[in-house]
Design an enzyme around this catalytic site. Sequence first.
Site, short mmCIF file in Angstrom:
data_model
loop_
_atom_site.label_atom_id
_atom_site.label_comp_id
_atom_site.label_asym_id
_atom_site.label_seq_id
_atom_site.Cartn_x
_atom_site.Cartn_y
_atom_site.Cartn_z
N ASP A 204 4.03 0.60 12.16
CA ASP A 204 2.74 0.11 11.65
C ASP A 204 2.41 -1.29 12.18
O ASP A 204 1.28 -1.75 12.03
CB ASP A 204 2.74 0.10 10.11
CG ASP A 204 2.81 1.51 9.55
OD1 ASP A 204 2.51 2.45 10.29
OD2 ASP A 204 3.19 1.65 8.37
N ARG B 287 0.11 14.85 12.50
CA ARG B 287 1.19 14.39 11.63
C ARG B 287 1.66 15.55 10.75
O ARG B 287 1.14 15.79 9.68
CB ARG B 287 0.72 13.18 10.80
CG ARG B 287 0.42 11.97 11.69
CD ARG B 287 -0.31 10.88 10.97
NE ARG B 287 0.50 10.16 10.04
CZ ARG B 287 0.01 9.26 9.19
NH1 ARG B 287 -1.28 8.99 9.17
NH2 ARG B 287 0.80 8.62 8.37
N ARG C 115 -8.70 0.38 3.99
CA ARG C 115 -7.68 1.25 3.39
C ARG C 115 -6.37 0.51 3.17
O ARG C 115 -5.57 0.90 2.32
CB ARG C 115 -7.43 2.48 4.29
CG ARG C 115 -8.63 3.40 4.41
CD ARG C 115 -8.28 4.69 5.10
NE ARG C 115 -7.01 5.13 4.59
CZ ARG C 115 -6.05 5.69 5.30
NH1 ARG C 115 -6.24 5.90 6.57
NH2 ARG C 115 -4.93 6.04 4.75
N LYS D 51 0.83 -1.22 0.00
CA LYS D 51 0.00 0.00 0.00
C LYS D 51 0.86 1.26 0.00
O LYS D 51 0.66 2.17 -0.79
CB LYS D 51 -0.91 0.01 1.23
CG LYS D 51 -1.56 1.36 1.48
CD LYS D 51 -2.32 1.42 2.78
CE LYS D 51 -1.67 2.09 3.88
NZ LYS D 51 -1.55 3.33 4.35
N ASN D 52 1.84 1.31 0.91
CA ASN D 52 2.58 2.55 1.06
C ASN D 52 3.54 2.81 -0.10
O ASN D 52 4.05 3.92 -0.24
CB ASN D 52 3.30 2.61 2.42
CG ASN D 52 2.30 2.85 3.55
OD1 ASN D 52 1.14 3.20 3.30
ND2 ASN D 52 2.73 2.63 4.78
N CYS E 6 -5.55 8.51 8.18
CA CYS E 6 -5.50 8.01 9.56
C CYS E 6 -4.85 9.05 10.46
O CYS E 6 -3.64 9.26 10.41
CB CYS E 6 -4.69 6.71 9.62
SG CYS E 6 -5.60 5.28 9.07
N1 EPU Z 1 7.30 14.14 10.87
C1 EPU Z 1 7.52 15.45 11.15
N2 EPU Z 1 7.53 16.33 10.10
C2 EPU Z 1 7.32 15.95 8.83
C3 EPU Z 1 7.10 14.60 8.55
C4 EPU Z 1 7.09 13.69 9.60
O1 EPU Z 1 7.71 15.84 12.30
O2 EPU Z 1 7.35 16.81 7.94
C5 EPU Z 1 7.32 13.13 11.97
C6 EPU Z 1 5.98 12.43 12.15
O3 EPU Z 1 5.13 13.16 12.97
C7 EPU Z 1 6.41 11.12 12.74
C8 EPU Z 1 7.76 10.84 12.05
O4 EPU Z 1 8.20 12.10 11.60
O5 EPU Z 1 6.63 11.25 14.11
C9 EPU Z 1 7.72 9.87 10.91
O6 EPU Z 1 6.73 10.23 9.98
P1 EPU Z 1 6.81 9.88 8.43
O7 EPU Z 1 6.85 11.16 7.66
O8 EPU Z 1 7.88 8.90 8.20
O9 EPU Z 1 5.41 9.22 8.20
P2 EPU Z 1 4.51 9.34 6.92
O10 EPU Z 1 5.35 9.42 5.70
O11 EPU Z 1 3.47 10.38 7.11
C10 EPU Z 1 4.44 6.79 6.40
C11 EPU Z 1 3.37 5.77 6.26
C12 EPU Z 1 2.79 5.44 7.62
C13 EPU Z 1 3.90 4.98 8.55
C14 EPU Z 1 5.03 6.02 8.60
C15 EPU Z 1 6.22 5.57 9.40
C16 EPU Z 1 2.49 6.31 4.09
C17 EPU Z 1 1.39 6.91 3.31
N3 EPU Z 1 2.33 6.32 5.41
O12 EPU Z 1 3.80 7.95 6.95
O13 EPU Z 1 1.87 4.39 7.41
O14 EPU Z 1 3.38 4.80 9.83
O15 EPU Z 1 5.47 6.32 7.25
O16 EPU Z 1 6.75 4.41 8.87
O17 EPU Z 1 3.45 5.83 3.54
C18 EPU Z 1 0.00 3.06 7.84
O18 EPU Z 1 0.31 2.42 6.81
O19 EPU Z 1 -0.87 2.67 8.66
C19 EPU Z 1 0.69 4.31 8.10
C20 EPU Z 1 0.25 5.20 8.96
#
Ligand code: EPU
Length: 417
Positions: A304, A121, A396, A22-23, A116
Amino acid sequence: MEKLMISGGRPLQGTVTISGAKNSAIALIPAAILAESEVILDNLPLLSDVAVYSEILEELGANVSWEGNQMRIDPTHIISLPMPNGPVKKLRASYYMMGAMLGRFKEAVIGLPGGCNFEPRPIDQHIKGFEALGATVTNEHGAIHLHAKELKGAKIYLDVVSVGATINIMLAATRAKGSTIIENAAKEPEIIDVATLLNSMGASIKGAGTETIRIEGKSELRGCRHSIIPDRIQAGTYMIAAAATRGNVLIDNVIPKHLEALTAKLIEMGVGIEELDESIRVIGKQNYGSIDVKALVYPGFATDLQSPMTSLLTQADGVSVLSDFVYSNRFKHVPELARMGAKIRVEGRSAIIEGHPLNAAKVKATDLRAGAALVIAGLTVSEGITEVTGVEFIDRGYDHLVTNLRELGADVWRQND
Ligand code: EPU
């Protein structure tokens, strides 16, 4: 309202085949708009998030056709349209439209993403990256406006290791002038998958999967065909479910290396594991020892899988401590598990879990992985029926969950009230 009904207590037995990630999918679909001709994605998971993304691209004039596990995206006639509302609001990962549109059109208006929201975030690191590439970024009434006369390669150090920011900056930088270096980049396998697609489109990206990624911008990219990597989180969820039900399941179509952190923890608590080239067999045992788990960025234990793992640890003897160092407050599944008799206390960024049998209850999935945790919990309970609402979250991220679980011998069904 749709519910998942679970009459548990049966060990899962058999083989489950894992779908595409998915991701990855929800980053690869927007990446396709950077090309000037058709992109074909194979091994696509059948998920509501993927359907929403194809809707977003169609709104912009791309020709999208989706048959089985293959999606064809022809972005030849795509146009730059503001998207302050509409489907972008349904999806957390619609933030990838910012990098993709910026790369292709040097401008974008994208409504702040939904999805989610288990905790705030932020996307400040994405924005920092776009600004470093020369874009002006403003937030106007809940929509992010991005504009650049020209995108120019830059050196960008991420203050937080972020999957989304790493991919988003990569998307925009592939069409920038000159070289971009992303330092302190995330190393998740999905980042390598996106870089592989972009390189097949003619981009020049080196170092994906390490903390330094180098990108040479190109003025044009072409279409290509790409097969999506297997979903390591879906695989991990079935591994945990097999262990929790004391079953014996072959998890097929996986890259075992992507699951090393989970495999190590399962072995530590006493689960039987056999690793093959592209599959993993999980052999459940009657008794498990308590363990400590720390969710970290890749290659650490995946955040996750933290919620599903909480359900498994309710089945261990003694007290386990599960801490999340990626999201400090991703514990919305805990009060729901408590309704099922779990003895869990949250302290700061840790859940302290005392092994205890669960009972059937009516519970609510508040996000995707919390939903998976509740399904696993329900599968362990042999008396009564567990009812899980919030099924739309589970849909999802889990392709054919009910069918797969039924094929493994679980008594699970959907019910509409
Ligand atoms: N963060 C910041 N600033 C940013 C971006 C992130 O402070 O600009 C922080 C977040 O708050 C968090 C950490 O950095 O504490 C990591 O966040 P990341 O950006 O890596 O997460 P994401 O890209 O928003 C993806 C996956 C998530 C998964 C996370 C961590 C997607 C669409 N989502 O989210 O997946 O938990 O990486 O591996 O790829 C899920 O599949 O259920 C899901 C939530």
